[in-house]
Design a protein around this motif. Structure first.
Motif, PDB file in Angstrom:
ATOM      1  N   TYR A  33       0.830  -1.205   0.000  1.00  0.00           N
ATOM      2  CA  TYR A  33       0.000   0.000   0.000  1.00  0.00           C
ATOM      3  C   TYR A  33       0.863   1.253   0.000  1.00  0.00           C
ATOM      4  O   TYR A  33       1.952   1.271   0.575  1.00  0.00           O
ATOM      5  N   ALA A  34       0.367   2.305  -0.615  1.00  0.00           N
ATOM      6  CA  ALA A  34       0.980   3.632  -0.532  1.00  0.00           C
ATOM      7  C   ALA A  34       0.282   4.336   0.627  1.00  0.00           C
ATOM      8  O   ALA A  34      -0.833   4.850   0.479  1.00  0.00           O
ATOM      9  N   VAL A  35       0.913   4.335   1.795  1.00  0.00           N
ATOM     10  CA  VAL A  35       0.275   4.794   3.036  1.00  0.00           C
ATOM     11  C   VAL A  35       0.431   6.295   3.216  1.00  0.00           C
ATOM     12  O   VAL A  35       1.521   6.841   3.073  1.00  0.00           O
ATOM     13  N   ARG A  36      -0.690   6.958   3.550  1.00  0.00           N
ATOM     14  CA  ARG A  36      -0.723   8.388   3.881  1.00  0.00           C
ATOM     15  C   ARG A  36      -1.128   8.490   5.348  1.00  0.00           C
ATOM     16  O   ARG A  36      -2.292   8.340   5.684  1.00  0.00           O
ATOM     17  N   PRO A  37      -0.167   8.717   6.261  1.00  0.00           N
ATOM     18  CA  PRO A  37      -0.495   8.767   7.694  1.00  0.00           C
ATOM     19  C   PRO A  37      -1.051  10.134   8.120  1.00  0.00           C
ATOM     20  O   PRO A  37      -0.665  11.176   7.578  1.00  0.00           O
ATOM     21  N   ALA A  38      -1.975  10.102   9.079  1.00  0.00           N
ATOM     22  CA  ALA A  38      -2.561  11.322   9.643  1.00  0.00           C
ATOM     23  C   ALA A  38      -2.756  11.117  11.142  1.00  0.00           C
ATOM     24  O   ALA A  38      -3.140  10.037  11.583  1.00  0.00           O
ATOM     25  N   ALA A  39      -2.498  12.182  11.919  1.00  0.00           N
ATOM     26  CA  ALA A  39      -2.584  12.098  13.380  1.00  0.00           C
ATOM     27  C   ALA A  39      -3.960  12.461  13.923  1.00  0.00           C
ATOM     28  O   ALA A  39      -4.251  12.210  15.091  1.00  0.00           O
ATOM     29  N   ASP A  40      -4.820  13.052  13.100  1.00  0.00           N
ATOM     30  CA  ASP A  40      -6.157  13.428  13.566  1.00  0.00           C
ATOM     31  C   ASP A  40      -7.105  13.541  12.378  1.00  0.00           C
ATOM     32  O   ASP A  40      -6.693  13.430  11.220  1.00  0.00           O
ATOM     33  N   VAL A  41      -8.363  13.768  12.666  1.00  0.00           N
ATOM     34  CA  VAL A  41      -9.391  13.823  11.626  1.00  0.00           C
ATOM     35  C   VAL A  41      -9.145  14.986  10.669  1.00  0.00           C
ATOM     36  O   VAL A  41      -9.278  14.830   9.448  1.00  0.00           O
ATOM     37  N   ALA A  42      -8.763  16.139  11.174  1.00  0.00           N
ATOM     38  CA  ALA A  42      -8.545  17.305  10.310  1.00  0.00           C
ATOM     39  C   ALA A  42      -7.437  17.029   9.289  1.00  0.00           C
ATOM     40  O   ALA A  42      -7.591  17.324   8.096  1.00  0.00           O
ATOM     41  N   GLU A  43      -6.333  16.470   9.756  1.00  0.00           N
ATOM     42  CA  GLU A  43      -5.223  16.149   8.844  1.00  0.00           C
ATOM     43  C   GLU A  43      -5.656  15.079   7.836  1.00  0.00           C
ATOM     44  O   GLU A  43      -5.326  15.159   6.648  1.00  0.00           O
ATOM     45  N   ALA A  44      -6.397  14.102   8.288  1.00  0.00           N
ATOM     46  CA  ALA A  44      -6.874  13.040   7.397  1.00  0.00           C
ATOM     47  C   ALA A  44      -7.808  13.598   6.324  1.00  0.00           C
ATOM     48  O   ALA A  44      -7.725  13.205   5.159  1.00  0.00           O
ATOM     49  N   ARG A  45      -8.669  14.522   6.710  1.00  0.00           N
ATOM     50  CA  ARG A  45      -9.568  15.146   5.727  1.00  0.00           C
ATOM     51  C   ARG A  45      -8.766  15.895   4.661  1.00  0.00           C
ATOM     52  O   ARG A  45      -9.104  15.840   3.478  1.00  0.00           O
ATOM     53  N   ARG A  46      -7.719  16.618   5.104  1.00  0.00           N
ATOM     54  CA  ARG A  46      -6.885  17.364   4.138  1.00  0.00           C
ATOM     55  C   ARG A  46      -6.224  16.404   3.150  1.00  0.00           C
ATOM     56  O   ARG A  46      -6.229  16.646   1.940  1.00  0.00           O
ATOM     57  N   LEU A  47      -5.663  15.319   3.658  1.00  0.00           N
ATOM     58  CA  LEU A  47      -5.001  14.348   2.783  1.00  0.00           C
ATOM     59  C   LEU A  47      -5.997  13.703   1.819  1.00  0.00           C
ATOM     60  O   LEU A  47      -5.698  13.517   0.638  1.00  0.00           O
ATOM     61  N   ALA A  48      -7.169  13.357   2.315  1.00  0.00           N
ATOM     62  CA  ALA A  48      -8.179  12.706   1.482  1.00  0.00           C
ATOM     63  C   ALA A  48      -8.719  13.648   0.408  1.00  0.00           C
ATOM     64  O   ALA A  48      -9.052  13.206  -0.692  1.00  0.00           O
ATOM     65  N   ALA A  49      -8.804  14.928   0.728  1.00  0.00           N
ATOM     66  CA  ALA A  49      -9.286  15.896  -0.258  1.00  0.00           C
ATOM     67  C   ALA A  49      -8.301  16.031  -1.423  1.00  0.00           C
ATOM     68  O   ALA A  49      -8.705  16.227  -2.572  1.00  0.00           O
ATOM     69  N   ILE A  50      -7.012  15.906  -1.139  1.00  0.00           N
ATOM     70  CA  ILE A  50      -5.982  15.986  -2.178  1.00  0.00           C
ATOM     71  C   ILE A  50      -6.029  14.739  -3.060  1.00  0.00           C
ATOM     72  O   ILE A  50      -5.961  14.824  -4.281  1.00  0.00           O
ATOM     73  N   GLU A  51      -6.144  13.585  -2.427  1.00  0.00           N
ATOM     74  CA  GLU A  51      -6.194  12.310  -3.141  1.00  0.00           C
ATOM     75  C   GLU A  51      -7.070  11.338  -2.359  1.00  0.00           C
ATOM     76  O   GLU A  51      -6.629  10.755  -1.368  1.00  0.00           O
ATOM     77  N   PRO A  52      -8.334  11.172  -2.792  1.00  0.00           N
ATOM     78  CA  PRO A  52      -9.205  10.233  -2.081  1.00  0.00           C
ATOM     79  C   PRO A  52      -8.579   8.833  -2.077  1.00  0.00           C
ATOM     80  O   PRO A  52      -8.174   8.331  -3.127  1.00  0.00           O
ATOM     81  N   PRO A  53      -8.476   8.220  -0.893  1.00  0.00           N
ATOM     82  CA  PRO A  53      -7.821   6.911  -0.802  1.00  0.00           C
ATOM     83  C   PRO A  53      -8.724   5.777  -1.277  1.00  0.00           C
ATOM     84  O   PRO A  53      -9.946   5.889  -1.243  1.00  0.00           O
ATOM     85  N   GLU A  54      -8.091   4.697  -1.696  1.00  0.00           N
ATOM     86  CA  GLU A  54      -8.836   3.496  -2.047  1.00  0.00           C
ATOM     87  C   GLU A  54      -9.193   2.717  -0.782  1.00  0.00           C
ATOM     88  O   GLU A  54     -10.208   2.035  -0.729  1.00  0.00           O
TER      89      GLU A  54
END
Length: 182
Positions: A33-54
């Motif tokens: 997997y190409a892992v995108r780590p996030a420490a909280d919901v806000a950071e995870a939302r930002r990462l997902a908005a850039i590239e929605p994960p599979e």
């Protein structure tokens, strides 16, 4: 990004425990997997908005918004995202809500990378899951009841305490403890 990395499925890993997140990210990377780590919901939302994960692994209890809010946001971005909710605070109420919101599986910690990958691959339920012959303990029933009332009040601890006729600090102490294992 190399061609090999571009061919890997993207996986969002949202967990506030730095050590656990780091170890799990390495393990999932080794599994392709190409892992995108996030420490909280806000950071995870930002990462997902850039590239929605599979794929996504979402911790239930994080500072700020809960992982359930992230599940809802990820499904809104891409209904095809395969989401697993992972938690050390498992309850029937949060499991049901996670699935209703779009998670494909709900695992109690500790769970390892192999269990997570296997859960991503499960497409159907299992009718052969053993059903317990013993009822839940009183302590576990209390935990489940608190979780249900908390969910009914949108995670608002003060409103939940009022509904349970309980002092807010007492409720916070109970919520801070891990649930009773059966």
């Amino acid at each position: 990004m190399s061609d090999a990395a571009a061919d890997r499925p993207t996986l969002l890993l949202a967990d506030d425990d730095d050590t656990f997140r780091s170890v799990l990210a390495r393990a999932l990377t080794r599994r392709g997997y190409a892992v995108r780590p996030a420490a909280d919901v806000a950071e995870a939302r930002r990462l997902a908005a850039i590239e929605p994960p599979e794929f996504a692994v979402v911790d239930l209890k994080m500072p700020g918004e809960s992982g359930l809010a992230l599940v809802e946001a990820l499904v809104a971005l891409d209904a095809g995202t395969r989401i697993i909710v992972l938690t050390g605070y498992a309850s029937i109420t949060t499991a049901v809500e996670a699935i209703k919101l779009g998670a494909v599986h709900y695992l109690a910690k500790p769970a390892d990378a192999d269990q997570i990958v296997a859960a991503f691959g499960r497409l159907d339920g299992n009718a052969r899951v053993p059903v317990s012959d013993t009822p839940m303990s009183v302590d576990r029933l209390e935990w489940e009841h608190i979780q249900r009332v908390l969910a009914e009040h949108g995670g608002n601890v003060s409103a939940t305490a009022r509904a349970l006729h309980m002092h807010r600090r007492t409720l916070q102490r109970k919520l801070g403890k891990r649930p009773v294992r059966e």
